[in-house]
Scaffold this motif. Structure first.
Motif, PDB file in Angstrom:
ATOM      1  N   GLU A   1      21.886  16.061   2.395  1.00  0.00           N
ATOM      2  CA  GLU A   1      23.028  14.862   1.948  1.00  0.00           C
ATOM      3  C   GLU A   1      24.195  15.305   2.936  1.00  0.00           C
ATOM      4  O   GLU A   1      24.879  14.559   3.145  1.00  0.00           O
ATOM      5  CB  GLU A   1      23.164  15.089   0.551  1.00  0.00           C
ATOM      6  CG  GLU A   1      24.162  14.292  -0.270  1.00  0.00           C
ATOM      7  CD  GLU A   1      24.111  14.437  -1.668  1.00  0.00           C
ATOM      8  OE1 GLU A   1      24.767  13.625  -2.194  1.00  0.00           O
ATOM      9  OE2 GLU A   1      23.718  15.513  -2.082  1.00  0.00           O
TER      10      GLU A   1
ATOM     11  N   GLN B   1      23.835  13.656   6.058  1.00  0.00           N
ATOM     12  CA  GLN B   1      24.040  12.234   6.141  1.00  0.00           C
ATOM     13  C   GLN B   1      25.403  12.062   6.039  1.00  0.00           C
ATOM     14  O   GLN B   1      26.081  11.189   7.269  1.00  0.00           O
ATOM     15  CB  GLN B   1      23.402  11.724   4.756  1.00  0.00           C
ATOM     16  CG  GLN B   1      21.924  11.610   4.690  1.00  0.00           C
ATOM     17  CD  GLN B   1      21.281  11.163   3.397  1.00  0.00           C
ATOM     18  OE1 GLN B   1      22.016  11.179   2.353  1.00  0.00           O
ATOM     19  NE2 GLN B   1      20.161  10.875   3.311  1.00  0.00           N
ATOM     20  N   ARG B   2      26.276  12.854   5.318  1.00  0.00           N
ATOM     21  CA  ARG B   2      27.681  12.239   5.108  1.00  0.00           C
ATOM     22  C   ARG B   2      28.477  12.773   6.520  1.00  0.00           C
ATOM     23  O   ARG B   2      29.425  12.049   7.179  1.00  0.00           O
ATOM     24  CB  ARG B   2      28.598  13.062   4.136  1.00  0.00           C
ATOM     25  CG  ARG B   2      27.822  12.546   2.798  1.00  0.00           C
ATOM     26  CD  ARG B   2      28.520  11.432   2.306  1.00  0.00           C
ATOM     27  NE  ARG B   2      28.220  11.161   0.802  1.00  0.00           N
ATOM     28  CZ  ARG B   2      29.136  11.382   0.215  1.00  0.00           C
ATOM     29  NH1 ARG B   2      30.449  12.087   0.069  1.00  0.00           N
ATOM     30  NH2 ARG B   2      28.455  11.074  -1.387  1.00  0.00           N
TER      31      ARG B   2
ATOM     32  N   GLN C   1      24.571  -1.218   0.887  1.00  0.00           N
ATOM     33  CA  GLN C   1      24.413  -0.131   0.080  1.00  0.00           C
ATOM     34  C   GLN C   1      25.348   0.130  -1.178  1.00  0.00           C
ATOM     35  O   GLN C   1      25.457   0.979  -1.724  1.00  0.00           O
ATOM     36  CB  GLN C   1      24.675   1.120   0.993  1.00  0.00           C
ATOM     37  CG  GLN C   1      23.724   1.454   2.107  1.00  0.00           C
ATOM     38  CD  GLN C   1      22.421   1.884   1.619  1.00  0.00           C
ATOM     39  OE1 GLN C   1      21.438   1.357   1.267  1.00  0.00           O
ATOM     40  NE2 GLN C   1      22.260   3.148   1.823  1.00  0.00           N
TER      41      GLN C   1
ATOM     42  N   LYS D   1      24.632   2.079  -3.921  1.00  0.00           N
ATOM     43  CA  LYS D   1      24.018   3.626  -3.756  1.00  0.00           C
ATOM     44  C   LYS D   1      25.391   4.399  -4.179  1.00  0.00           C
ATOM     45  O   LYS D   1      26.600   4.225  -4.075  1.00  0.00           O
ATOM     46  CB  LYS D   1      23.712   3.656  -2.316  1.00  0.00           C
ATOM     47  CG  LYS D   1      22.329   2.886  -1.933  1.00  0.00           C
ATOM     48  CD  LYS D   1      21.075   3.673  -2.566  1.00  0.00           C
ATOM     49  CE  LYS D   1      19.796   3.059  -2.220  1.00  0.00           C
ATOM     50  NZ  LYS D   1      18.619   3.507  -2.478  1.00  0.00           N
ATOM     51  N   LYS D   2      25.059   5.669  -4.126  1.00  0.00           N
ATOM     52  CA  LYS D   2      26.182   6.580  -4.243  1.00  0.00           C
ATOM     53  C   LYS D   2      27.130   6.864  -3.103  1.00  0.00           C
ATOM     54  O   LYS D   2      28.162   7.238  -3.301  1.00  0.00           O
ATOM     55  CB  LYS D   2      25.446   8.126  -4.479  1.00  0.00           C
ATOM     56  CG  LYS D   2      26.435   9.385  -4.863  1.00  0.00           C
ATOM     57  CD  LYS D   2      25.717  10.386  -5.424  1.00  0.00           C
ATOM     58  CE  LYS D   2      24.685  11.181  -4.504  1.00  0.00           C
ATOM     59  NZ  LYS D   2      24.161  12.204  -4.809  1.00  0.00           N
ATOM     60  N   HIS D   3      26.655   6.448  -1.941  1.00  0.00           N
ATOM     61  CA  HIS D   3      27.025   6.488  -0.639  1.00  0.00           C
ATOM     62  C   HIS D   3      26.583   5.569   0.187  1.00  0.00           C
ATOM     63  O   HIS D   3      25.363   5.532   0.430  1.00  0.00           O
ATOM     64  CB  HIS D   3      27.563   7.858  -0.181  1.00  0.00           C
ATOM     65  CG  HIS D   3      28.388   8.138   1.006  1.00  0.00           C
ATOM     66  ND1 HIS D   3      28.031   7.991   2.324  1.00  0.00           N
ATOM     67  CD2 HIS D   3      29.320   8.479   1.020  1.00  0.00           C
ATOM     68  CE1 HIS D   3      28.836   8.120   3.320  1.00  0.00           C
ATOM     69  NE2 HIS D   3      30.045   8.256   2.519  1.00  0.00           N
TER      70      HIS D   3
ATOM     71  N   ASP E   1      23.425   7.059   2.269  1.00  0.00           N
ATOM     72  CA  ASP E   1      22.406   7.553   1.332  1.00  0.00           C
ATOM     73  C   ASP E   1      21.090   6.681   1.512  1.00  0.00           C
ATOM     74  O   ASP E   1      21.012   5.734   1.165  1.00  0.00           O
ATOM     75  CB  ASP E   1      22.916   7.324  -0.291  1.00  0.00           C
ATOM     76  CG  ASP E   1      21.763   7.994  -1.289  1.00  0.00           C
ATOM     77  OD1 ASP E   1      20.947   8.305  -0.643  1.00  0.00           O
ATOM     78  OD2 ASP E   1      21.982   7.925  -2.480  1.00  0.00           O
TER      79      ASP E   1
END
Length: 458
Positions: free
Chosen positions: A181, A184-185, A413, A416-418, A421
């Motif tokens: 995670e 990804q960020r 997206q 999605k949370k981000h 993600d």
């Protein structure tokens, strides 16, 4: 020490393994964070590092005094005065009053990077103790590690004490999922900040520096490009900060939630610079009465919040005008009923045009944000409406295209949370995507030094 520098990679490669050697003892982890953050901040300015230590000791001492003495309100106001006076003298003094014979020469910093963020974090701690939402920490190292946590020290996100401080008084852990995670960020942030914002910087600078010699289409293009540049730069930094913090087992606040897919002004500000919005709401808007008992009080409180946001951004009348301008836009939206419920997820052609109108409205205010002074901003606005040159711009096309692509991904997206993600995809596809993004970043990496973060100066 920017996140995208080789020096930061060396720094992180040393501190992170040491930090996890002490995974069984969060107090030793806090010491590691504190020492590492002091070193990180010292690379910016030793004077600022010394001022940080002074503010930290004031905050810790008065936080404990709030717990043990009955004059709580007096102690709180003393603490807030001492904390914000340091920011005022260092950042606003010369602008408002001028320097009298070098009496305050100790405050003549090479920069004030991170000081505004640090001040808000420290004041949040004292106010939350006063409100009895948290108890003061007995160990100054714990508070120091929290206030100086290097991923968010220079440009946020801004922490709120009663929500974020408890993490520093308990064990932290990390998992493979957390690492992915974070990756990804970080990759998403690097692409936005280094590649896209870097591509946008040159055409924006060129147009703003030469606006009196260019056609009005160039000037309108510049505010569009600059709006994207600010977003890609700041949200990219915030994504990297979030990912780096995650690698230390610490969760920091999100700072953006796809703001350019907003269909109303109020929705935009629910998605933009979330940590500052949360701080202003918690410590200014709600104490003022929030929505209040009437629409008039609601609008006044909204304007005060935006005015204070402008003041916070810098020692320049343009920032105050920028904040006030946005406050008036928000009030106009209230008066016209152009607002949106939080659970409204409907898009379509009408939603697309609403997104475009919100974007252009916000972009229009950024002339104040980008211009060095009031006179330049007014001249720029005047030149935007001189319809005497219809030449088509031939710069900024790639940056504009990549920005539009990122906004489209954010729209896809949106549930999605981000935007980065992709956990719903198979591992093999995720690995291909990660490799592809890394390859694109490597291929497009600037041959010259990447541009500095815009929000460092705040």
């Amino acid at each position: 020490m920017p996140f995208n520098s080789i020096n930061f990679i060396y720094f992180f490669g040393v501190i992170c393994p040491i930090y996890w050697l002490f995974k069984a003892n969060f107090k030793l982890q806090n010491i590691t964070l504190l020492v590492g953050s002091l070193y990180f901040y010292a690379q910016v300015d030793l004077k600022l590092c010394a001022l940080w230590a002074v503010i930290s000791l004031i905050t810790w001492s008065l936080g404990n005094a709030l717990e043990h003495f009955q004059q709580r309100k007096t102690i709180l106001w003393l603490g807030l005065f001492l904390i914000f006076s340091q920011l005022f003298i260092a950042k606003y003094y010369n602008w408002l009053l001028g320097d009298f014979s070098g009496t305050l020469s100790i405050y003549k910093f090479a920069s004030t990077i991170g000081l505004s963020y640090y001040t808000l974090a420290a004041s949040s701690y004292l106010v939350d103790i006063y409100r009895k939402k948290i108890s003061p920490v007995t160990n100054p190292v714990t508070l120091g590690a929290y206030l100086s946590f290097f991923p968010q020290l220079l440009s946020g996100p801004i922490p709120i004490a009663y929500k974020d401080l408890p993490q520093y008084s308990q064990s932290r852990s990390i998992s493979i999922t957390s690492v992915e995670e974070a990756t990804q960020r970080i990759l998403w942030g690097i692409f936005k900040k280094v590649i896209v914002a870097g591509l946008l910087a040159k055409p924006v600078d060129y147009i703003f520096y030469n606006h009196s010699e260019l056609g009005f289409i160039y000037l309108w293009l510049a505010i569009v490009l600059y709006s994207f540049q600010v977003y890609m730069d700041f949200s990219g930094y915030s994504d990297m900060a979030w990912g780096i913090a995650k690698l230390f087992g610490i969760k920091i606040n999100a700072n953006f939630n796809s703001p350019f897919i907003s269909r109303t002004i109020d929705e935009f500000w629910r998605r933009w610079h979330l940590s500052l919005s949360a701080w202003l709401k918690e410590y200014i808007y709600l104490p003022l009465g929030g929505r209040g008992s009437s629409k008039w009080q609601y609008m006044v409180n909204i304007f005060i919040v935006f005015f204070m946001s402008g003041v916070w951004h810098g020692a320049n009348a343009n920032f105050i005008l920028w904040g006030s301008f946005n406050g008036l836009l928000f009030i106009l939206a209230i008066l016209t009923g152009w607002t949106r419920e939080k659970n409204d997820t409907q898009y379509g052609m009408k939603g697309f045009f609403s997104m475009l109108l919100v974007f252009l409205s916000i972009a229009f205010t950024r002339v104040f944000f980008r211009s060095p002074d009031f006179a330049t901003a007014i001249t720029y606005y005047q030149d935007m409406f001189k319809l005497n040159d219809f030449s088509i711009p031939d710069i900024g096309i790639m940056g504009l295209g990549l920005s539009a692509m990122i906004v489209f991904v954010e729209w896809l997206q949106r549930n999605k949370k981000h935007p980065a993600d992709i956990f719903g995809w198979s591992l093999s596809i995720r690995l291909v995507i990660y490799a592809s993004v890394i390859s694109v970043i490597y291929w497009m990496w600037p041959t010259q030094n990447p541009t500095e973060y815009i929000y460092f100066k705040f």
